[in-house]
Write an enzyme that holds these catalytic residues in place. Structure first.
Site, PDB file in Angstrom:
ATOM      1  N   THR A 133       0.450  -1.143  -0.255  1.00 41.85           N
ATOM      2  CA  THR A 133      -0.113   0.326  -0.365  1.00 41.85           C
ATOM      3  C   THR A 133       0.904   1.427   0.097  1.00 41.85           C
ATOM      4  OG1 THR A 133      -1.762   1.291   1.603  1.00 41.85           O
ATOM      5  CG2 THR A 133       0.182   0.062   2.266  1.00 41.85           C
ATOM      6  N   ASN A 161      -1.537   3.911   0.836  1.00 42.65           N
ATOM      7  CA  ASN A 161      -2.278   4.305   1.812  1.00 42.65           C
ATOM      8  C   ASN A 161      -1.187   4.650   3.677  1.00 42.65           C
ATOM      9  OD1 ASN A 161      -4.358   5.488   3.946  1.00 42.65           O
ATOM     10  ND2 ASN A 161      -5.938   4.700   2.082  1.00 42.65           N
ATOM     11  N   GLY A 197      -2.433   5.550   6.323  1.00 40.12           N
ATOM     12  CA  GLY A 197      -3.823   5.252   7.540  1.00 40.12           C
ATOM     13  C   GLY A 197      -3.821   4.097   7.645  1.00 40.12           C
ATOM     14  N   LYS A 198      -3.672   3.514   5.987  1.00 36.76           N
ATOM     15  CA  LYS A 198      -3.971   1.772   6.286  1.00 36.76           C
ATOM     16  C   LYS A 198      -2.921   1.303   6.953  1.00 36.76           C
ATOM     17  CE  LYS A 198      -6.766  -0.149   2.000  1.00 36.76           C
ATOM     18  NZ  LYS A 198      -6.183  -0.666   1.381  1.00 36.76           N
ATOM     19  N   ASP A 208      -7.404  -5.109   0.431  1.00 42.22           N
ATOM     20  CA  ASP A 208      -7.981  -4.295  -0.650  1.00 42.22           C
ATOM     21  C   ASP A 208      -9.807  -4.000   0.218  1.00 42.22           C
ATOM     22  OD1 ASP A 208      -8.753  -3.256  -2.207  1.00 42.22           O
ATOM     23  OD2 ASP A 208     -10.533  -4.027  -3.362  1.00 42.22           O
ATOM     24  N   SER A 209     -10.037  -3.507   0.550  1.00 39.61           N
ATOM     25  CA  SER A 209     -11.437  -2.743   2.092  1.00 39.61           C
ATOM     26  C   SER A 209     -11.910  -1.802   1.724  1.00 39.61           C
ATOM     27  CB  SER A 209     -11.122  -1.992   3.138  1.00 39.61           C
ATOM     28  OG  SER A 209      -9.595  -1.475   3.122  1.00 39.61           O
ATOM     29  N   GLY A 240     -10.888   7.827   4.634  1.00 37.65           N
ATOM     30  CA  GLY A 240     -11.213   6.846   4.276  1.00 37.65           C
ATOM     31  C   GLY A 240     -12.989   8.003   4.452  1.00 37.65           C
ATOM     32  N   TYR A 241     -13.848   7.103   4.540  1.00 37.45           N
ATOM     33  CA  TYR A 241     -15.468   7.195   4.801  1.00 37.45           C
ATOM     34  C   TYR A 241     -15.842   7.340   6.849  1.00 37.45           C
ATOM     35  CZ  TYR A 241     -15.932   6.903  -0.025  1.00 37.45           C
ATOM     36  OH  TYR A 241     -16.102   6.150  -1.255  1.00 37.45           O
ATOM     37  N   ASP A 242     -14.140   6.986   7.374  1.00 40.94           N
ATOM     38  CA  ASP A 242     -14.541   7.418   8.404  1.00 40.94           C
ATOM     39  C   ASP A 242     -15.472   8.146   8.997  1.00 40.94           C
ATOM     40  OD1 ASP A 242     -13.277   4.403   8.679  1.00 40.94           O
ATOM     41  OD2 ASP A 242     -10.822   6.083   9.476  1.00 40.94           O
TER      42      ASP A 242
END
Length: 214
Positions: free
Chosen positions: A21, A23, A25-26, A83-84, A166-168
Site C-alpha cells: 500500500t 496509504n 492511514g492503512k 482491499d477494503s 476515508g469514509y470514517d
C-alpha cells in the site's frame, strides 16, 4: 540466557514483510495491529520497483490477491495486501471496490465522501458496512493465506470527527452508535473495524509462516 542485542536486531531485520500500500492511514493501523509480531514492515513507498497495479477484480478478495501477488513478485518479499471499502445497502452496495475512486480521483477522501452524501440525500435507509479482505503472498507471488472482516453501521448526514481516513467521518459502527469511526480512539476503532477483524483472523495464518519469512 538473554539474546545478544545484535543477534536480536538481526532476527528482527530478517523478518521483512511488505505491506502492499501507499496509504499511510492503512499502514498506521496495520503497524498498531501487528505490534509485537516481530516484523519489520515496509511499504511500496520504499520499493519503486513495484509499480501500481490495476485493481481489476470485481470483489475485495480478488483485488487483495492481485495486489499481493504483483508486489511479492516485483520485490521478492513476503507481502500482505488488503482491499477494503464501503458498501451501502440502498446504493446497491456501492461504492464497493470503487470506494477509493468513487468521485473519480483515487484517494480523494473529501470528494468521495461528498459524493456519497449527495447520493444518499433524502434517503432514510442509511445502512452500510465496511469490508476488508487480506491476502498473504510468498516471494513467488503464491497466495498462501486470506482473511476477511466486516463492520456493520450507518452513514451520518454530515462528517464528524478528525481521526481515521476515508469514509470514517461519516460511518457510525453499530457497536458505538453515538460516534463515527473518526471520533473513536485508536483502540476502540481497531477493536471493531473491518481491518482489525480481518487482521485478527489473519494473524494465526501469518504466524504459521513466520519461520519462512526472511
Amino acid at each position: 540466557a538473554r539474546a545478544h542485542p545484535v543477534e536480536s536486531a538481526r532476527r528482527l531485520s530478517a523478518r521483512r514483510l511488505l505491506v502492499a500500500t501507499r496509504n499511510e492511514g492503512k499502514l498506521r493501523e496495520l503497524r498498531t495491529l501487528l505490534e509485537g509480531a516481530g516484523l519489520q514492515l515496509e511499504t511500496l513507498a520504499s520499493h519503486p520497483e513495484s509499480a501500481d497495479v490495476h485493481e481489476s477484480g470485481t470483489t475485495f478478495d480478488e483485488n487483495a490477491r492481485i495486489k499481493a501477488t504483483a508486489a511479492a513478485r516485483a520485490t521478492q518479499l513476503w507481502t500482505i495486501a488488503d482491499d477494503s471499502g464501503l458498501e451501502v445497502e440502498v446504493l446497491g452496495r456501492e461504492p464497493g471496490v470503487r470506494s477509493a475512486r468513487y468521485a473519480g480521483v483515487h484517494g480523494d477522501d473529501a470528494a468521495n465522501t461528498a459524493k456519497l452524501l449527495r447520493e444518499l440525500d433524502g434517503k432514510t435507509d442509511r445502512r452500510a458496512r465496511f469490508v476488508c479482505a487480506m491476502a498473504l503472498a510468498n516471494p513467488d507471488g503464491e497466495i498462501v493465506a486470506t482473511a476477511h472482516g466486516v463492520c456493520e453501521g450507518t452513514i451520518t448526514p454530515a462528517p464528524r470527527g478528525q481521526g481515521g481516513f476515508g469514509y470514517d467521518p461519516v460511518f457510525v459502527p453499530l457497536v458505538f452508535p453515538n460516534q463515527t469511526m473518526a471520533e473513536l480512539d485508536r483502540h476502540d476503532k481497531n477493536a471493531v473495524s473491518h481491518r482489525g477483524q480481518a487482521l485478527r483472523a489473519f494473524l494465526p495464518l501469518l504466524r504459521a509462516h513466520l519461520a519462512e519469512i526472511r
